[in-house]
Design an enzyme around this catalytic site. Structure first.
Site, PDB file in Angstrom:
ATOM      1  N   TRP A 337      -3.934   2.854   5.990  1.00 42.78           N
ATOM      2  CA  TRP A 337      -2.564   3.214   6.378  1.00 42.78           C
ATOM      3  C   TRP A 337      -1.593   2.944   5.233  1.00 42.78           C
ATOM      4  CZ3 TRP A 337       1.943   0.390   6.588  1.00 42.78           C
ATOM      5  CH2 TRP A 337       3.021   0.963   7.273  1.00 42.78           C
ATOM      6  N   HIS A 338      -1.872   1.910   4.445  1.00 42.71           N
ATOM      7  CA  HIS A 338      -0.942   1.535   3.382  1.00 42.71           C
ATOM      8  C   HIS A 338      -0.962   2.516   2.222  1.00 42.71           C
ATOM      9  CE1 HIS A 338      -0.754  -2.348   5.476  1.00 42.71           C
ATOM     10  NE2 HIS A 338       0.367  -2.525   4.819  1.00 42.71           N
ATOM     11  N   GLY A 339      -2.020   3.261   2.031  1.00 43.84           N
ATOM     12  CA  GLY A 339      -1.999   4.206   0.932  1.00 43.84           C
ATOM     13  C   GLY A 339      -3.344   4.821   0.656  1.00 43.84           C
ATOM     14  N   PHE A 489       4.891   3.471   1.382  1.00 40.41           N
ATOM     15  CA  PHE A 489       3.858   3.621   2.394  1.00 40.41           C
ATOM     16  C   PHE A 489       4.348   4.388   3.614  1.00 40.41           C
ATOM     17  CE2 PHE A 489       3.042  -0.729   0.455  1.00 40.41           C
ATOM     18  CZ  PHE A 489       2.263  -0.205  -0.552  1.00 40.41           C
TER      19      PHE A 489
END
Length: 489
Positions: A337-339, A489
């Site tokens: 999800w963060h990248g 993000f």
């Protein structure tokens, strides 16, 4: 990754900018003095302010935000009116599919295309893939999750579908949380949006204190650590191991000051309008194990994955292997999800590994209370546990901060050398002093919502603390309107 792309190059409406310092009082004045006691008009005004706030980043992506709002609003009504479960599931699947499709295209297309090409190359096949110069819409990861939680809650009948389009749109796009959270739930925020709000001096005053604390953590802690961290991570091949360790530690405080500082400003700003947002941080670096850390770090995201992914997968109801599987899934998804980078996935996997011994020994629900309750200092055991947890967290942060896996592994390899036991030639005494001030205030207020919630102290001590924090901001803050890390993000 860490040189912000053109999508976030606009600094017009950063929380730590002059433009926001002008924007916020104007919205506050209109809200409480022009539209006072007319909460429907207050909502419309907040919605207009939120759209303006978002358009200041890039007006083109305002249409994407509005499309997402309309899609989920209509889907929620259709789900509620569906006479059959298959019809309701169709609208649920449609909404989730389109939302994740947009998120996947803007955020992950190039990652999957390049990873696919590298996989085929490993088998001897050389292929050319199209990569796109995609600008990632700011806040898309956050407002997409707002909409998804709403749709799922309507489908599960946890909440009725919202009939007012304006109030639903405000829930998704409310400007304090729009670009970097916290990730709100319809069950928590929508009832507040639909209820008349009245000005309370105590809430507004504490909101201002929380904003001040957030600015201190962002502009004094994070922005002073950032140049040193950037220098160390950019030149890790030529730095002594002791300085590499220092870089990892300083990054831990940079990202904490940056992200929790943003969350404090968001929560404090919202309190000025009589609306309470979900708490996002609860002094995570005072945690005694990784499980406690994740109950205190980015709480809105951790709880989102728990409620909408971990529990539907079976949670902790199955056997040990199912618990382990589900734990790794949520940590890996959280990392992704963060990248779109393998470093984030490894970061998530490392945290899952750190969590695993607690899960197997069934100690992941220990330490639910605040550390050293009623005591001035922690016990030796608690202090050791805090330091160990912080060390593990810093180790994982290396992957989070590194540009790629090659750099992360080389950074770690260089730490384990003879120079680990040398003293760095230049020590950032100023930064360590400022971090110490933050930790002292947060330690003595660790049972409170934020580090400046000091109303229980004597009036002269309170005034001294406020004056000291303001002085440190004036003296040491970086007033260059540096962007917030989580805008990536």
């Amino acid at each position: 990754m860490w040189g912000f792309s053109s999508r976030t190059s606009r600094k017009f409406m950063l929380f730590n900018s002059i433009s926001f310092a002008i924007f916020l009082p104007i919205v506050f004045f209109l809200y409480w003095f022009v539209f006072r006691n007319k909460f429907r008009l207050q909502n419309i005004m907040l919605l207009a302010a939120s759209f303006f706030f978002y358009a200041c980043w890039d007006w083109r992506f305002l249409f994407l935000l509005m499309f997402s709002i309309v899609l989920d609003y209509v889907s929620g009504l259709k789900i509620e009116k569906s006479s059959t479960k298959s019809s309701a599931k169709f609208w649920l699947t449609l909404s989730i599919g389109i939302n994740l499709g947009f998120l996947g295209f803007f955020k992950y297309y190039n990652f999957f295309a390049e990873s696919f090409a590298e996989l085929l190359a490993g088998f001897g096949f050389k292929v050319s893939v199209w990569t796109l110069q995609i600008i990632l819409p700011v806040g898309i990861s956050f407002y997409t999750f707002h909409g998804l939680s709403y749709i799922i809650d309507v489908y599960k009948k946890r909440i009725a579908a919202e009939k007012s389009f304006f109030e639903y749109a405000l829930f998704v796009s409310y400007f304090p949380l729009l670009v970097a959270g916290p990730i709100e739930r319809a069950t928590h925020l929508l009832p507040q949006v639909k209820t008349p709000r009245f000005f309370k001096y105590e809430d507004a005053a504490d909101g201002m204190r929380q904003i001040l604390w957030g600015l201190f953590k962002k502009m004094v802690i994070a922005d002073n650590c950032a140049p040193i961290v950037n220098e160390i991570f950019s030149n890790y091949e030529h730095e002594p191991a002791s300085r590499l360790v220092m870089g990892a530690v300083l990054f831990a405080f940079q990202i904490y000051g940056d992200f929790s500082g943003y969350s404090d400003i968001a929560l404090g700003t919202s309190r000025l309008f009589g609306i309470r947002l979900l708490r996002n941080f609860a002094y995570p670096y005072f945690s005694r194990d990784i499980a406690e850390f994740w109950r205190r770090w980015h709480i809105s995201l951790s709880s989102w994955f728990r409620d909408y992914l971990y529990i539907p997968l079976g949670g902790s109801k199955g056997g040990m292997w199912m618990k382990i599987r589900n734990t790794f899934i949520i940590f890996l998804v959280s990392g992704f999800w963060h990248g779109a980078n393998w470093t984030f996935i490894v970061w998530g996997g490392l945290n899952a590994l750190f969590f695993l011994p607690l899960l197997i020994r069934e100690k992941n629900r220990h330490h639910l209370e605040t550390v050293a309750m009623g005591k001035l200092i922690p016990t030796f055991r608690d202090a050791f546990s805090i330091l160990l947890t912080f060390a593990l967290t810093c180790f994982a942060w290396i992957f989070f901060r590194a540009e790629n896996m090659t750099s992360a592994l080389a950074y770690i390899r260089n730490i384990f050398s003879e120079s680990l036991f040398t003293i760095p030639k230049s020590l950032p005494f100023k930064e360590f002093f400022l971090i110490g001030v933050m930790l002292i205030l947060e330690w003595f207020n660790r049972t409170q919502e934020h580090g400046l919630e000091v109303e229980r102290y004597h009036v002269w001590l309170r005034r001294f603390i406020y004056a000291a924090v303001i002085y440190l901001i004036i003296r040491y803050a970086n007033f260059g309107s540096n962007e917030f890390i989580y805008f990536q993000f």
